[in-house]
Design a protein around this motif. Structure first.
Motif, PDB file in Angstrom:
ATOM      1  N   LYS A   1       0.819  -1.219   0.000  1.00  0.00           N
ATOM      2  CA  LYS A   1       0.000   0.000   0.000  1.00  0.00           C
ATOM      3  C   LYS A   1       0.848   1.262   0.000  1.00  0.00           C
ATOM      4  O   LYS A   1       0.361   2.348  -0.273  1.00  0.00           O
ATOM      5  CB  LYS A   1      -0.885   0.034   1.260  1.00  0.00           C
ATOM      6  N   SER A   2       2.124   1.099   0.386  1.00  0.00           N
ATOM      7  CA  SER A   2       2.968   2.276   0.546  1.00  0.00           C
ATOM      8  C   SER A   2       4.380   1.975   0.054  1.00  0.00           C
ATOM      9  O   SER A   2       5.057   1.101   0.597  1.00  0.00           O
ATOM     10  CB  SER A   2       2.984   2.667   2.033  1.00  0.00           C
ATOM     11  N   ALA A   3       4.802   2.677  -0.983  1.00  0.00           N
ATOM     12  CA  ALA A   3       6.146   2.457  -1.533  1.00  0.00           C
ATOM     13  C   ALA A   3       6.580   3.660  -2.358  1.00  0.00           C
ATOM     14  O   ALA A   3       5.752   4.504  -2.734  1.00  0.00           O
ATOM     15  CB  ALA A   3       6.161   1.210  -2.405  1.00  0.00           C
ATOM     16  N   TYR A   4       7.874   3.668  -2.612  1.00  0.00           N
ATOM     17  CA  TYR A   4       8.475   4.813  -3.306  1.00  0.00           C
ATOM     18  C   TYR A   4       9.611   4.251  -4.144  1.00  0.00           C
ATOM     19  O   TYR A   4      10.428   3.471  -3.639  1.00  0.00           O
ATOM     20  CB  TYR A   4       8.990   5.736  -2.213  1.00  0.00           C
ATOM     21  N   VAL A   5       9.631   4.617  -5.412  1.00  0.00           N
ATOM     22  CA  VAL A   5      10.739   4.165  -6.249  1.00  0.00           C
ATOM     23  C   VAL A   5      11.314   5.361  -6.999  1.00  0.00           C
ATOM     24  O   VAL A   5      10.577   6.224  -7.466  1.00  0.00           O
ATOM     25  CB  VAL A   5      10.314   3.000  -7.193  1.00  0.00           C
ATOM     26  N   ASN A   6      12.630   5.406  -7.046  1.00  0.00           N
ATOM     27  CA  ASN A   6      13.319   6.502  -7.731  1.00  0.00           C
ATOM     28  C   ASN A   6      14.218   5.895  -8.799  1.00  0.00           C
ATOM     29  O   ASN A   6      15.176   5.193  -8.493  1.00  0.00           O
ATOM     30  CB  ASN A   6      14.153   7.279  -6.699  1.00  0.00           C
ATOM     31  N   LEU A   7      13.887   6.164 -10.059  1.00  0.00           N
ATOM     32  CA  LEU A   7      14.721   5.689 -11.166  1.00  0.00           C
ATOM     33  C   LEU A   7      15.515   6.884 -11.672  1.00  0.00           C
ATOM     34  O   LEU A   7      15.103   7.565 -12.619  1.00  0.00           O
ATOM     35  CB  LEU A   7      13.881   5.120 -12.308  1.00  0.00           C
ATOM     36  N   GLY A   8      16.580   7.199 -10.995  1.00  0.00           N
ATOM     37  CA  GLY A   8      17.464   8.297 -11.399  1.00  0.00           C
ATOM     38  C   GLY A   8      16.729   9.598 -11.667  1.00  0.00           C
ATOM     39  O   GLY A   8      16.926  10.213 -12.715  1.00  0.00           O
ATOM     40  N   GLY A   9      15.891  10.013 -10.748  1.00  0.00           N
ATOM     41  CA  GLY A   9      15.192  11.291 -10.922  1.00  0.00           C
ATOM     42  C   GLY A   9      13.743  11.134 -11.365  1.00  0.00           C
ATOM     43  O   GLY A   9      12.994  12.094 -11.361  1.00  0.00           O
ATOM     44  N   ASN A  10      13.386   9.926 -11.759  1.00  0.00           N
ATOM     45  CA  ASN A  10      11.968   9.625 -12.039  1.00  0.00           C
ATOM     46  C   ASN A  10      11.412   9.000 -10.776  1.00  0.00           C
ATOM     47  O   ASN A  10      11.734   7.855 -10.468  1.00  0.00           O
ATOM     48  CB  ASN A  10      11.823   8.591 -13.160  1.00  0.00           C
ATOM     49  N   ILE A  11      10.576   9.752 -10.070  1.00  0.00           N
ATOM     50  CA  ILE A  11      10.072   9.246  -8.800  1.00  0.00           C
ATOM     51  C   ILE A  11       8.609   8.850  -8.929  1.00  0.00           C
ATOM     52  O   ILE A  11       7.823   9.577  -9.547  1.00  0.00           O
ATOM     53  CB  ILE A  11      10.271  10.312  -7.702  1.00  0.00           C
ATOM     54  N   VAL A  12       8.277   7.688  -8.375  1.00  0.00           N
ATOM     55  CA  VAL A  12       6.877   7.285  -8.358  1.00  0.00           C
ATOM     56  C   VAL A  12       6.527   6.892  -6.928  1.00  0.00           C
ATOM     57  O   VAL A  12       7.249   6.120  -6.299  1.00  0.00           O
ATOM     58  CB  VAL A  12       6.576   6.104  -9.313  1.00  0.00           C
ATOM     59  N   ALA A  13       5.430   7.459  -6.417  1.00  0.00           N
ATOM     60  CA  ALA A  13       5.014   7.191  -5.042  1.00  0.00           C
ATOM     61  C   ALA A  13       3.704   6.436  -5.046  1.00  0.00           C
ATOM     62  O   ALA A  13       2.737   6.857  -5.681  1.00  0.00           O
ATOM     63  CB  ALA A  13       4.849   8.508  -4.291  1.00  0.00           C
TER      64      ALA A  13
ATOM     65  N   VAL B   1       6.719  12.077 -10.068  1.00  0.00           N
ATOM     66  CA  VAL B   1       7.414  13.365 -10.230  1.00  0.00           C
ATOM     67  C   VAL B   1       8.666  13.077 -11.055  1.00  0.00           C
ATOM     68  O   VAL B   1       9.547  12.345 -10.612  1.00  0.00           O
ATOM     69  CB  VAL B   1       7.798  13.960  -8.857  1.00  0.00           C
ATOM     70  N   VAL B   2       8.710  13.622 -12.262  1.00  0.00           N
ATOM     71  CA  VAL B   2       9.812  13.301 -13.172  1.00  0.00           C
ATOM     72  C   VAL B   2      10.523  14.580 -13.617  1.00  0.00           C
ATOM     73  O   VAL B   2       9.878  15.535 -14.044  1.00  0.00           O
ATOM     74  CB  VAL B   2       9.297  12.538 -14.412  1.00  0.00           C
ATOM     75  N   THR B   3      11.833  14.574 -13.500  1.00  0.00           N
ATOM     76  CA  THR B   3      12.614  15.760 -13.871  1.00  0.00           C
ATOM     77  C   THR B   3      13.545  15.461 -15.035  1.00  0.00           C
ATOM     78  O   THR B   3      14.187  14.407 -15.064  1.00  0.00           O
ATOM     79  CB  THR B   3      13.431  16.247 -12.652  1.00  0.00           C
ATOM     80  N   SER B   4      13.611  16.396 -15.982  1.00  0.00           N
ATOM     81  CA  SER B   4      14.618  16.373 -17.034  1.00  0.00           C
ATOM     82  C   SER B   4      15.517  17.576 -16.806  1.00  0.00           C
ATOM     83  O   SER B   4      15.028  18.639 -16.435  1.00  0.00           O
ATOM     84  CB  SER B   4      13.978  16.515 -18.422  1.00  0.00           C
ATOM     85  N   GLY B   5      16.807  17.411 -17.021  1.00  0.00           N
ATOM     86  CA  GLY B   5      17.683  18.550 -16.790  1.00  0.00           C
ATOM     87  C   GLY B   5      18.943  18.493 -17.626  1.00  0.00           C
ATOM     88  O   GLY B   5      19.337  17.419 -18.100  1.00  0.00           O
ATOM     89  N   ASP B   6      19.579  19.659 -17.779  1.00  0.00           N
ATOM     90  CA  ASP B   6      20.794  19.718 -18.583  1.00  0.00           C
ATOM     91  C   ASP B   6      22.021  19.254 -17.796  1.00  0.00           C
ATOM     92  O   ASP B   6      23.133  19.299 -18.286  1.00  0.00           O
ATOM     93  CB  ASP B   6      21.017  21.143 -19.113  1.00  0.00           C
TER      94      ASP B   6
END
Ligand code: AMP
Ligand code: MG
Length: 352
Positions: free
Chosen positions: A198-210, A245-250
């Motif tokens: 029911k509760s988890a968090y995964v971060n794929l190098g700046g791609n976060i899914v809660a 929450v997904v971020t793209s950056g230079d």
């Protein structure tokens, strides 16, 4: 039983219950500890934090699934379906798995929606710049002009009936680098759900899914990376539940020459790294595949066009950072986002 005895008996029972419940309290506390795991997959560190029963088993399944996705979709290692598709460009159609077919189709959907700012056939340009090679370089203008001609999502032919796909011209290449991690994030959440988590968090190098809330019922607090700071330094926090929450950056992948930063997000029109004054773009959405495609898209579009574009999509919010260290957010995010403040060196601009 006399009164005295019954009192002693009652105290004994109460102590026993207290002790037992003390035990189960400890157990419960232990169960509240997350299971954490870090792996290197899809060219990045994948961090999982999972609460509840089956956390470890689910984490293993997620790792297996992400490796499977990487294997079929990568263009940075030999083998895999997308490589096969690219090797057969201008020659013959290739039958894709439903995964690759779905991600490629979604890539085309965003290529259409963004009128080619996002282009899922960006591959030849990525290769020309050597972005994923040991020796990235600035290509000659003539090379850029020639290779740019190969980038056109309208040249992908799909056969829905059998998932047959073909790139029309020889040398054309699909590149799912801007979207595949998002798909991976969605798959991770699907697996957590399948395991009753029911509760988890995964971060794929700046791609976060809660997934869900934190176990204490509060929202996950996702930090937005300082684009010019150390890894982990943040400029704002976005509280979320059941969101990505997904971020793209230079700053993610680049080389410098003559004081200029050449990064990995390319503008299909110019053939150069997108130069719009943005240094990062973050998308908050329900599905990570959408957020991933959109973060790359709006980075190419720039602040004004990107903001207008995102404001037009229901359920999607965005945060932009420009080279003057100014932060802009969509209307829907204004009340939710928590800025770190002046000491971060960034300034929040309320109205653009
Ligand atoms: P992201 O970090 O999600 O913004 O994705 C960047 C990656 O997407 C790059 O490394 C390329 O593989 C790919 N890419 C770069 N420019 C574009 C573009 N304009 N459209 C689609 N994919 C792109
Ligand atoms: Mg992306």
């Amino acid at each position: 039983m006399g009164t005295k005895n019954s009192i002693i008996y009652s105290i004994f029972v109460i102590v026993l219950i207290y002790t037992l419940s003390g035990c189960s309290n400890t157990d419960r506390l232990n169960r509240e500890q997350p299971f954490e795991r870090n792996d290197f997959i899809m060219g990045t560190i994948v961090s999982q934090r999972i609460y509840g029963k089956n956390a470890e088993k689910a984490a293993v399944k997620v790792v297996e699934r992400l490796k499977e996705i990487e294997e079929s979709m990568t263009v940075n290692a030999p083998g895999g379906e997308i490589n096969k598709l690219n090797e057969n460009s201008g020659k013959s159609k290739v039958i894709l798995s439903s995964d690759s077919y779905h991600v490629l189709k979604t890539g085309v959907k965003y290529s259409v929606l963004t009128d080619g700012a996002f282009d899922v056939t960006i591959g030849p340009l990525v290769k020309l710049w050597g972005i994923y090679s040991e020796h990235p370089r600035i290509p000659a203008q003539a090379e850029i002009e020639r290779v740019k001609e190969l980038v056109d999502y309208r040249d992908i032919i799909f056969n829905e009936a059998n998932r047959g796909v073909m790139l029309k011209k020889a040398g054309q290449m699909a590149d799912l680098g801007g979207i595949a991690k998002g798909f991976g994030g969605d798959e991770a959440i699907r697996i957590y759900r399948d395991w009753g988590i029911k509760s988890a968090y995964v971060n794929l190098g700046g791609n976060i899914v809660a997934l869900g809330n934190k176990p204490d019922g509060s929202k996950w607090r996702v930090g937005i990376q300082d684009p010019r700071g150390l890894q982990g330094a943040y400029i704002a926090i976005i509280p979320v539940a059941d969101k990505t929450v997904v971020t793209s950056g230079d700053y993610e992948r680049y080389f410098e020459e003559g004081g200029v930063r050449y990064h990995h997000i390319l503008d299909p029109r110019s053939g150069y790294p997108a130069r719009t004054k943005l240094i990062s773009s973050t998308i908050i959405a329900d599905k990570s595949i959408d957020a991933d495609a959109l973060s790359t898209s709006v980075f190419v579009m720039g602040l004004d066009k990107g903001m207008e574009f995102v404001e037009g999509i229901k359920g999607v919010e965005a945060l932009f950072v420009d080279e003057n260290r100014k932060i802009y957010v969509t209307d829907g995010l204004r009340k939710k986002v928590v800025f770190k403040g002046d000491e971060s060196g960034y300034e929040y601009i309320e109205k653009r």
